[in-house]
Design an enzyme around this catalytic site. Structure first.
Site, mmCIF file in Angstrom:
data_model
loop_
_atom_site.group_PDB
_atom_site.id
_atom_site.type_symbol
_atom_site.label_atom_id
_atom_site.label_comp_id
_atom_site.label_asym_id
_atom_site.label_seq_id
_atom_site.Cartn_x
_atom_site.Cartn_y
_atom_site.Cartn_z
ATOM 1 N N GLU A 1 1.276 -1.070 -0.029
ATOM 2 C CA GLU A 1 0.245 0.384 -0.354
ATOM 3 C C GLU A 1 1.145 1.173 -0.009
ATOM 4 O O GLU A 1 2.233 1.031 0.764
ATOM 5 C CB GLU A 1 -0.845 -0.037 1.118
ATOM 6 C CG GLU A 1 -2.112 -0.628 0.756
ATOM 7 C CD GLU A 1 -3.133 -0.812 1.949
ATOM 8 O OE1 GLU A 1 -4.854 -0.686 1.788
ATOM 9 O OE2 GLU A 1 -2.558 -0.286 3.488
ATOM 10 N N GLU B 1 -4.233 1.324 -2.452
ATOM 11 C CA GLU B 1 -4.975 0.814 -1.741
ATOM 12 C C GLU B 1 -5.930 -0.587 -1.770
ATOM 13 O O GLU B 1 -6.455 -1.325 -2.946
ATOM 14 C CB GLU B 1 -6.305 1.694 -1.156
ATOM 15 C CG GLU B 1 -7.085 1.487 -0.118
ATOM 16 C CD GLU B 1 -6.606 1.583 1.237
ATOM 17 O OE1 GLU B 1 -5.454 2.682 1.453
ATOM 18 O OE2 GLU B 1 -6.688 1.291 2.268
ATOM 19 N N HIS C 1 -15.531 21.748 -11.435
ATOM 20 C CA HIS C 1 -14.557 22.487 -12.373
ATOM 21 C C HIS C 1 -14.118 24.421 -11.596
ATOM 22 O O HIS C 1 -14.822 24.656 -11.501
ATOM 23 C CB HIS C 1 -14.324 22.168 -14.333
ATOM 24 C CG HIS C 1 -14.105 20.905 -14.382
ATOM 25 N ND1 HIS C 1 -13.640 20.675 -14.472
ATOM 26 C CD2 HIS C 1 -15.193 20.421 -14.139
ATOM 27 C CE1 HIS C 1 -13.598 19.695 -15.086
ATOM 28 N NE2 HIS C 1 -15.205 19.625 -14.657
ATOM 29 N N LEU D 1 -14.273 62.726 -18.939
ATOM 30 C CA LEU D 1 -13.936 62.484 -19.797
ATOM 31 C C LEU D 1 -14.208 60.860 -19.920
ATOM 32 O O LEU D 1 -15.697 60.984 -18.746
ATOM 33 C CB LEU D 1 -12.516 61.650 -19.426
ATOM 34 C CG LEU D 1 -11.288 63.420 -19.654
ATOM 35 C CD1 LEU D 1 -10.268 63.339 -19.520
ATOM 36 C CD2 LEU D 1 -11.644 63.777 -21.470
ATOM 37 N N GLY E 1 -14.981 57.169 -18.966
ATOM 38 C CA GLY E 1 -14.285 56.020 -18.640
ATOM 39 C C GLY E 1 -14.235 56.993 -16.876
ATOM 40 O O GLY E 1 -14.173 55.675 -15.749
ATOM 41 N N GLY F 1 -16.552 57.943 -14.852
ATOM 42 C CA GLY F 1 -17.829 57.006 -14.040
ATOM 43 C C GLY F 1 -18.698 58.032 -14.420
ATOM 44 O O GLY F 1 -19.653 58.291 -13.107
HETATM 45 ZN ZN LIG Z 1 -11.263 21.179 -13.591
#
Ligand SMILES: [Zn+2]
Ligand SMILES: [Zn+2]
Lengths: 650, 650
Positions: free
Chosen positions: A225, A230, A300, A609, A611, A613
């Site tokens: 083992e 196993e 995943h 300007l 971008g 916000g």
């Molecule tokens: Zn994966």
């Protein structure tokens, strides 16, 4: 009976993929005078002695599970109360809860201790467990503590020649390491992967063994083992059941570590072939394997490009004696190393959603280490969550004075009323009343807002003159909802607001100490304070918190409050199916804050300007207007060149 | 026989206070052909089956402890080898080490697995355990993993009504939390501290109980076991021994948590008074207490201002019956919450120092969270250790090109020779020979230095022309010492250099994967490579590493190498009695690096504003000159206005 939904949630920059299992028998939250989440467990046997004497062990276990499930759900959902009605009349807290319950609670919060997250109080006829949120204690843990407490992860790993179940408090470490490895392995050629396996020689011996057709009984095998092998020998009787149980466990262990062979029909002590499944059709093993791997629960990571299912090879070797009589088989299952994580069963964890304690199937999918990857982040505010160094602290304090919540307001003596501009306007209209709200001899802050409800994205109630949040050291936090005339409806409105503030301080602001907000009405004409304790429409229960809830550090609450005020849900959230926690920049907030009296102005120009916000500000303002004037979408005229934006706002 | 020294060590910004217990019987390291730390355990019984059959259980345990102690020491000291000679002739690795040994190794590295830190190989007649350094795996743990692995922390805590020993892998978390609390509690008034205790009412009942003079036997007490109270009833016989054992455990537990009462003479099930120590003089308890508290092992954090010893109150209550006959006593020991940490015994951990495996008495005294508090730190290099984000990565790469170790040199094909300026000078003198050192078909870097030994603060050997370090993916790292004529002395010199480089990569550079450096001589005239494997003056042993040691990621090694090159020991170190890890600024390094040919120049002017680090450069240069020309202190003429500096340099 079971409904499954799947979504992504971002919790303080920590992504989790959650499959919600909603059960119709789920425990529902109840309405009480507490501005908090209250789970009612109902009648229960309490006390170490009494529980030990219970004859119905199944009933005892079911009681224990109810408490542990509720505790797990509250830990994961901002904290709250577990209400229990002891069956034994003369029960007092000094009898203890019962060791079985204590052990369950202990496992939930390791390596913290029970008293760090649970505290008890007897209120009226009830015994209440108060649960502190299992929030990221970022200062002490450096942000690597799992944000989700779980009862059982149902995942295994190989450690030397043993198979270990991954403990809930090791799960986050395990996940993080796996994810890191996925990232590292991505660019590597298969050749490179193979060579890294230092046990190549030994594995060759095992593979040669597996490729035999027949093997003699009582022959000793040449390998023992190891991490990769196993041995299990099963008696003939319950082969199918016991094999099935063991299979998922060892598939999870080998797949989660470095792969390996699960071999039945060899004695693990003597290493001699004994055979198993005598008289069984070898097809049985094939079908069992196919079914087992079909049902397997795997996840995943988002950085995994392979997204493969678990790979395996099944070898069935005939066991024969010298006379070629058959003595069953040696089954050798080779499980390949899996790219991500394999579970033996559904992991067990709970969460409160839609007012219910729900079982959740939890996997942390991305750890972003604090707030770093959120695009709209104010750099100066990052350190708030990340355990502030002396240099950043200075910078941070400087930047937050714009909120009028600079930390110097917490003076060593007395209570400051803030934000100052709003106060002066209020006290012009109504004679100065803030002193009525301040307790004597305390130190702290009383923060006024036109409407705390609107600030935290609730609908405005027009009967509310203003709200004031009181944070004093050594006291419970209080929300004063200032009104002309107290009503039950306003009391409930104040309770809802207080509840939302408490939840946001924990879930968005990352506040990690014990926290409650006690709602109170302040009748301005009569200058009287009305608390919901005296006048409760729902469940009859005194509103009483343990001493732990008294404020220890006002500044820590203010830090969390700043984050709550600056945070907003990004439009990106809906597109990605997850909540993106964004923070306003300081300039954006200043523009918004200067317009806190939305009723008083009719037009506004924001220029900047691309971008910088402007859209975010427009969105925030429109939301505020909607909430303040209770607009239905069709009541707002949008003049907008950007059609997707208009549709989004609607 | 025991010698104690006490000092502070800074390990990657992590301070530890270490009391070294040097034992004359300590296991000494042996010299082999490995450029590594090798602990020789000697003859030992190996294999699960064989160890199980051992009759001498004491001998088995002593063998196990030798291996575990050596493994712990190597984990804490940069990694290395444990050499074992199996007593059983036919032993092979497939028999396993033995479960008792495996379990011991597993506990050392939790929550990592055995195979993450240990790997095995049979070399000649030996079985070798290769140990990877238990270095801060900063990327996966966010820097909060304890930097020191220990066998037993010998500290306890209360968790609900139980007393738990703090597991080695929970010790760092426990320490950090305690230290945080010390910081928080510092400014608080005693009143504030008391009020925070929510169990005040219950404790009053206990205190009233303790203040009685007499109590009736069989009377039930009004309180039960809780976080603050523990009942124990002892039989008359071994009272002293058993009480003594239990005392240290419960004093540690109560003192480390929130204080409480350890009460003997009450039955914990029935809560009834039973009495203990019948016929004993009550003075016995007082003397026992005094001795116990005198011997107690406590530590204080550096941010602790109180530095008090453990406070306690001893109450002795006479147990009587209705006829006033005495039935012994109830002893109630109140232990106050301690400001810092109480141990029940000396914590057990090991370290290698002065070539010996030594028992250490370890306490992490300051956690600075990465390298932040070091004064001379290059900000761009911080992220190296802290898990680099994409933005910092860019910045970092830009800044490190000055070393000529920019990461782009690791091309997808072939091996680059660096640093370029030194190479060209070398290849002017000697015909181009670097291609002789490069293996075919590999990718990586070959880093030339005038003398790697001098770079890492060793004495220069004048017979060495230059050194070249070879890092290729999928190969073992190699140090080529380029010489005119190979000798055994030079081979040993090369081995020492390789060993120092490996140690520094781990301990200073924070490299956390498996790492070795294999020393080789390169005879320039004959263009032959001579490895120590073939020609070993010390212990006879082939030089063979497991496959795990092959390089996985060359860039990760280069990151660590950059840190090694930029680090230097600060003069502050000696003043504070601890090692301060400083890093040169980029400008400082550039000045030093441009003078790598110390032999070629005779004077140098460094000018700059006060505090910009002229002295540091001067110091570094003088050290280099000393090492290169083998100067004795009296051979150097210092012209210096700064007398302390001159004395320091001498
Ligand atoms: Zn994966
Ligand atoms: Zn102290």
């Amino acid at each position: 009976r079971l409904k499954q939904t799947c979504k992504k949630v971002c919790f303080c920059g920590q992504f989790s993929q959650i499959k919600m299992v909603s059960n119709q028998n789920a425990i529902r939250l109840i309405n009480t005078t507490y501005a908090d989440q209250v789970v009612n467990i109902g009648e229960i046997t309490l006390g170490e002695e009494t529980r030990n004497r219970m004859k119905n062990t199944q009933g005892r276990e079911s009681e224990r599970r109810q408490i542990i499930n509720a505790a797990c759900a509250l830990l994961n959902s901002g904290g709250g109360l577990i209400l229990m009605l002891p069956k034994n009349d003369n029960y007092t807290l000094s009898d203890g809860l019962g060791l079985d319950i204590e052990l369950g609670l202990r496992e939930l919060v390791r390596p913290q201790t029970i008293q760090d997250n649970f505290t008890y109080l007897q209120v009226d006829v009830y015994t209440i467990i108060f649960v502190k949120s299992w929030s990221a204690d970022l200062i002490s843990s450096g942000g690597v503590k799992a944000r989700i407490s779980s009862i059982d992860c149902q995942a295994y790993k190989r450690c030397g020649t043993s198979t270990l179940k991954i403990a809930p408090n090791e799960f986050y470490h395990f996940f993080n390491q796996k994810k890191l490895m996925v990232g590292r392995a991505q660019g590597l050629s298969p050749k490179r992967m193979r060579i890294n396996n230092s046990q190549d020689k030994m594995l060759k011996v095992v593979k040669n063994f597996c490729n035999q057709k027949n093997i003699k009984i009582s022959e000793a095998v040449e390998f023992g083992e190891s991490e990769y092998t196993e041995f299990k020998s099963f008696e003939g009787r319950n082969l199918q059941t016991r094999l099935g149980e063991n299979l998922v466990k060892y598939i999870s262990a080998f797949g989660n570590t470095n792969g390996g062979f699960f071999i039945t029909g060899i004695d693990d002590k003597t290493k001699k072939v004994v055979g198993c499944g005598k008289g069984i059709d070898p097809e049985f093993f094939k079908i069992l394997m196919e079914n087992t791997f079909k049902k397997l629960i795997t996840i995943h990571f988002d950085n995994c490009s392979s997204q493969r299912s678990v790979e395996y090879n099944l070898h069935i070797i005939n066991v024969i004696d010298d006379l070629e009589t058959r003595h069953g088989y040696v089954m050798a299952l080779e499980v390949k190393k899996h790219c991500c994580v394999i579970f033996s069963k559904n992991p067990e964890s709970f969460k409160i959603e839609g007012g219910c304690v729900l079982g959740v199937w939890v996997c942390l999918c991305e750890s972003c280490g604090g707030l770093a990857p959120c695009p709209g982040l104010v750099p100066a505010l990052c350190p708030v969550l990340a355990g502030i160094g002396p240099i950043q602290k200075q910078q941070y304090t400087k930047h937050t004075t714009f909120l009028n919540i600079s930390f110097c307001v917490v003076k060593s003596e007395g209570i400051e009323s803030i934000p100052a501009p709003l106060c002066s306007r209020l006290f012009e209209k109504f004679e100065r009343f803030d002193d009525n709200l301040k307790p004597n001899g305390e130190q702290g802050v009383l923060i006024f807002s036109k409407s705390w409800a609107v600030d935290i994205e609730m609908e405005k109630n027009d009967n509310v003159i203003c709200d004031a949040l009181l944070f004093c050291t050594n006291s419970f936090p209080v929300l004063y909802t200032v009104v002309e005339k107290a009503t039950e409806e306003l009391l409930e409105y104040s309770r809802q607001t207080a509840y939302q503030i408490k939840q946001k301080l924990v879930n968005v602001g990352g506040y990690s100490d014990w926290i409650c907000v006690i709602p109170k009405l302040f009748e301005l004409p009569s200058r009287t304070v009305i608390s919901s304790e005296t006048n409760c429409p729902g469940f009859k229960l005194k509103n009483q918190y343990p001493e732990d809830y008294r404020i220890f550090d006002v500044k820590a609450i203010l830090r969390s409050l700043v984050l709550v005020m600056l945070s907003f849900k990004s439009p990106l959230s809906d597109q990605l199916g997850c909540e993106f926690l964004n923070l306003l920049t300081i300039e954006q907030f200043e523009i918004l804050n200067s317009k806190c009296n939305i009723e008083d102005f009719s037009s506004m120009f924001v220029h900047g300007l691309p971008g910088t916000g402007k859209t975010v500000i427009a969105e925030m303002l429109i939301r505020r207007i909607q909430r303040t004037f209770h607009c239905r979408p069709e009541e707002v005229l949008y003049i907008c060149e950007n059609q997707p934006l208009r549709d989004y706002m609607r």
